[in-house]
Design a protein around this motif. Structure first.
Motif, PDB file in Angstrom:
ATOM      1  N   LYS A  69      -1.023  -2.284  -4.483  1.00  0.00           N
ATOM      2  CA  LYS A  69      -0.293  -2.884  -5.595  1.00  0.00           C
ATOM      3  C   LYS A  69       0.117  -4.326  -5.305  1.00  0.00           C
ATOM      4  O   LYS A  69       0.662  -4.622  -4.245  1.00  0.00           O
ATOM      5  CB  LYS A  69       0.950  -2.034  -5.866  1.00  0.00           C
ATOM      6  N   SER A  70      -0.165  -5.208  -6.250  1.00  0.00           N
ATOM      7  CA  SER A  70       0.363  -6.567  -6.195  1.00  0.00           C
ATOM      8  C   SER A  70       1.013  -6.865  -7.540  1.00  0.00           C
ATOM      9  O   SER A  70       1.109  -5.990  -8.403  1.00  0.00           O
ATOM     10  CB  SER A  70      -0.757  -7.570  -5.899  1.00  0.00           C
ATOM     11  N   GLU A  71       1.444  -8.111  -7.730  1.00  0.00           N
ATOM     12  CA  GLU A  71       2.131  -8.447  -8.970  1.00  0.00           C
ATOM     13  C   GLU A  71       1.236  -8.297 -10.194  1.00  0.00           C
ATOM     14  O   GLU A  71       1.680  -7.860 -11.248  1.00  0.00           O
ATOM     15  CB  GLU A  71       2.661  -9.885  -8.898  1.00  0.00           C
ATOM     16  N   ASP A  72      -0.040  -8.662 -10.045  1.00  0.00           N
ATOM     17  CA  ASP A  72      -0.909  -8.682 -11.229  1.00  0.00           C
ATOM     18  C   ASP A  72      -2.200  -7.870 -11.082  1.00  0.00           C
ATOM     19  O   ASP A  72      -3.003  -7.817 -12.012  1.00  0.00           O
ATOM     20  CB  ASP A  72      -1.270 -10.127 -11.586  1.00  0.00           C
ATOM     21  N   LYS A  73      -2.386  -7.210  -9.939  1.00  0.00           N
ATOM     22  CA  LYS A  73      -3.595  -6.411  -9.737  1.00  0.00           C
ATOM     23  C   LYS A  73      -3.257  -5.133  -8.988  1.00  0.00           C
ATOM     24  O   LYS A  73      -2.409  -5.140  -8.094  1.00  0.00           O
ATOM     25  CB  LYS A  73      -4.654  -7.207  -8.970  1.00  0.00           C
ATOM     26  N   ASN A  74      -3.938  -4.054  -9.352  1.00  0.00           N
ATOM     27  CA  ASN A  74      -3.691  -2.765  -8.707  1.00  0.00           C
ATOM     28  C   ASN A  74      -4.994  -2.019  -8.477  1.00  0.00           C
ATOM     29  O   ASN A  74      -5.928  -2.106  -9.295  1.00  0.00           O
ATOM     30  CB  ASN A  74      -2.781  -1.899  -9.578  1.00  0.00           C
ATOM     31  N   ILE A  75      -5.037  -1.280  -7.376  1.00  0.00           N
ATOM     32  CA  ILE A  75      -6.173  -0.399  -7.098  1.00  0.00           C
ATOM     33  C   ILE A  75      -5.645   1.017  -6.915  1.00  0.00           C
ATOM     34  O   ILE A  75      -4.783   1.263  -6.065  1.00  0.00           O
ATOM     35  CB  ILE A  75      -6.943  -0.834  -5.834  1.00  0.00           C
ATOM     36  N   ILE A  76      -6.160   1.928  -7.732  1.00  0.00           N
ATOM     37  CA  ILE A  76      -5.813   3.343  -7.625  1.00  0.00           C
ATOM     38  C   ILE A  76      -6.918   4.051  -6.850  1.00  0.00           C
ATOM     39  O   ILE A  76      -8.103   3.884  -7.159  1.00  0.00           O
ATOM     40  CB  ILE A  76      -5.691   3.984  -9.025  1.00  0.00           C
ATOM     41  N   ILE A  77      -6.535   4.832  -5.843  1.00  0.00           N
ATOM     42  CA  ILE A  77      -7.522   5.640  -5.117  1.00  0.00           C
ATOM     43  C   ILE A  77      -7.096   7.105  -5.206  1.00  0.00           C
ATOM     44  O   ILE A  77      -6.035   7.487  -4.711  1.00  0.00           O
ATOM     45  CB  ILE A  77      -7.629   5.216  -3.640  1.00  0.00           C
TER      46      ILE A  77
ATOM     47  N   VAL B 294       0.873  -1.175   0.000  1.00  0.00           N
ATOM     48  CA  VAL B 294       0.000   0.000   0.000  1.00  0.00           C
ATOM     49  C   VAL B 294       0.911   1.225   0.000  1.00  0.00           C
ATOM     50  O   VAL B 294       1.642   1.462   0.961  1.00  0.00           O
ATOM     51  CB  VAL B 294      -0.942   0.015   1.218  1.00  0.00           C
ATOM     52  N   LEU B 295       0.851   1.967  -1.085  1.00  0.00           N
ATOM     53  CA  LEU B 295       1.790   3.070  -1.296  1.00  0.00           C
ATOM     54  C   LEU B 295       1.071   4.408  -1.312  1.00  0.00           C
ATOM     55  O   LEU B 295      -0.082   4.506  -1.745  1.00  0.00           O
ATOM     56  CB  LEU B 295       2.536   2.879  -2.623  1.00  0.00           C
ATOM     57  N   ARG B 296       1.767   5.433  -0.856  1.00  0.00           N
ATOM     58  CA  ARG B 296       1.221   6.793  -0.866  1.00  0.00           C
ATOM     59  C   ARG B 296       2.068   7.671  -1.776  1.00  0.00           C
ATOM     60  O   ARG B 296       3.295   7.630  -1.721  1.00  0.00           O
ATOM     61  CB  ARG B 296       1.198   7.356   0.560  1.00  0.00           C
ATOM     62  N   GLU B 297       1.399   8.433  -2.628  1.00  0.00           N
ATOM     63  CA  GLU B 297       2.074   9.353  -3.548  1.00  0.00           C
ATOM     64  C   GLU B 297       3.058   8.630  -4.477  1.00  0.00           C
ATOM     65  O   GLU B 297       4.111   9.153  -4.820  1.00  0.00           O
ATOM     66  CB  GLU B 297       2.800  10.455  -2.772  1.00  0.00           C
ATOM     67  N   TYR B 298       2.686   7.406  -4.881  1.00  0.00           N
ATOM     68  CA  TYR B 298       3.490   6.688  -5.864  1.00  0.00           C
ATOM     69  C   TYR B 298       3.197   7.266  -7.247  1.00  0.00           C
ATOM     70  O   TYR B 298       2.086   7.166  -7.741  1.00  0.00           O
ATOM     71  CB  TYR B 298       3.157   5.193  -5.823  1.00  0.00           C
ATOM     72  N   LYS B 299       4.186   7.899  -7.841  1.00  0.00           N
ATOM     73  CA  LYS B 299       4.030   8.571  -9.137  1.00  0.00           C
ATOM     74  C   LYS B 299       2.817   9.507  -9.116  1.00  0.00           C
ATOM     75  O   LYS B 299       2.027   9.546 -10.056  1.00  0.00           O
ATOM     76  CB  LYS B 299       3.927   7.538 -10.262  1.00  0.00           C
ATOM     77  N   ASN B 300       2.691  10.233  -8.008  1.00  0.00           N
ATOM     78  CA  ASN B 300       1.630  11.232  -7.767  1.00  0.00           C
ATOM     79  C   ASN B 300       0.254  10.638  -7.492  1.00  0.00           C
ATOM     80  O   ASN B 300      -0.709  11.390  -7.306  1.00  0.00           O
ATOM     81  CB  ASN B 300       1.531  12.226  -8.932  1.00  0.00           C
ATOM     82  N   ILE B 301       0.145   9.325  -7.452  1.00  0.00           N
ATOM     83  CA  ILE B 301      -1.134   8.682  -7.125  1.00  0.00           C
ATOM     84  C   ILE B 301      -1.322   8.721  -5.611  1.00  0.00           C
ATOM     85  O   ILE B 301      -0.435   8.291  -4.863  1.00  0.00           O
ATOM     86  CB  ILE B 301      -1.164   7.229  -7.645  1.00  0.00           C
ATOM     87  N   ASP B 302      -2.451   9.224  -5.156  1.00  0.00           N
ATOM     88  CA  ASP B 302      -2.669   9.406  -3.713  1.00  0.00           C
ATOM     89  C   ASP B 302      -2.466   8.113  -2.940  1.00  0.00           C
ATOM     90  O   ASP B 302      -1.679   8.054  -1.999  1.00  0.00           O
ATOM     91  CB  ASP B 302      -4.079   9.963  -3.454  1.00  0.00           C
ATOM     92  N   ILE B 303      -3.209   7.069  -3.322  1.00  0.00           N
ATOM     93  CA  ILE B 303      -3.081   5.767  -2.671  1.00  0.00           C
ATOM     94  C   ILE B 303      -3.081   4.693  -3.755  1.00  0.00           C
ATOM     95  O   ILE B 303      -3.969   4.664  -4.609  1.00  0.00           O
ATOM     96  CB  ILE B 303      -4.224   5.500  -1.676  1.00  0.00           C
ATOM     97  N   LEU B 304      -2.088   3.823  -3.708  1.00  0.00           N
ATOM     98  CA  LEU B 304      -2.015   2.718  -4.657  1.00  0.00           C
ATOM     99  C   LEU B 304      -1.873   1.414  -3.883  1.00  0.00           C
ATOM    100  O   LEU B 304      -0.951   1.251  -3.080  1.00  0.00           O
ATOM    101  CB  LEU B 304      -0.823   2.883  -5.606  1.00  0.00           C
TER     102      LEU B 304
END
Length: 222
Positions: free
Chosen positions: A76-84, A64-74
């Motif tokens: 992330k797994s190997e094959d699925k991602n949720i952008i918030i 669970v990442l914050r501000e990854y490439k300017n994305i507020d919350i990401l």
């Protein structure tokens, strides 16, 4: 004289502007989802449930990442991602959500996008670009951006987290204070009686301990 049991003290409003999307809300949400031993796993499952996502959606370990490439919350797994995308009072930027989608879709084909606001409204067409659409106006061959709200999704999630952490005072009280901030931002003045919930759980916990001690004594006898 009886001492007051309630004050307006709130650590979040002391340290940050209560509408600070990045350094208060996104940061705290990410912390709950990823950095608290034992409890983050529980909070993460509750978070997915609140978003109407199955618990086993992520088959592998996530970050669970914050501000990854300017994305507020990401998420992330190997094959699925949720952008918030977290929006409280900030305006949408030109093709903002489309850019985030393209950034993540380049390395992963399974991408879900959520737009988090105070009241759950949809993003502007200006932000969606030509690849995305809102859940209010579904367009064939475009990726749907789902709406989330602090008023419903985040507040109910935090309430569930409070119940799960009821035996950990520092975590429970922090969550209660954060919920107060959310309720203030969304105009919700009614608050649940968490003191009663805590009392009921403590009584239940005490009974469990007494039962265990009783069983232990019986075991020693036999």
């Amino acid at each position: 004289d009886a001492l007051p049991i309630y004050t307006n003290f709130n650590i979040f409003t002391i340290l940050r502007n209560e509408s600070d999307e990045v350094n208060l809300h996104s940061k705290f949400i990410v912390e709950l989802l990823s950095n608290i031993p034992y409890y983050s796993d529980i909070f993460f499952k509750l978070f997915l449930k609140n978003m109407a996502i199955k618990e086993d959606y992520f088959p592998s370990k996530v970050k669970v990442l914050r501000e990854y490439k300017n994305i507020d919350i990401l998420i992330k797994s190997e094959d699925k991602n949720i952008i918030i995308e977290n929006k409280i009072f900030a305006e949408d930027q030109y093709k903002q959500l489309e850019r985030y989608y393209q950034t993540i879709n380049g390395s992963c084909n399974d991408v879900k996008i959520f737009y988090l606001t105070l009241d759950g409204h949809s993003p502007s067409k200006n932000s969606l670009g030509k690849l995305l659409c809102s859940e209010d106006e579904i367009i064939e061959d475009r990726v749907i951006v789902s709406n989330l709200s602090y008023k419903n999704n985040i507040s109910s999630w935090i309430e569930e987290c409070i119940k799960e952490s009821s035996r950990v005072p520092e975590l429970r009280e922090t969550l209660i204070q954060y919920l107060e901030v959310v309720n203030k931002l969304t105009g919700q003045t009614e608050s649940k009686d968490f003191f009663k919930i805590d009392k009921d759980i403590l009584i239940s916990g005490t009974q469990e301990i007494e039962n265990m001690e009783h069983d232990h004594k019986l075991a020693k006898v036999y």
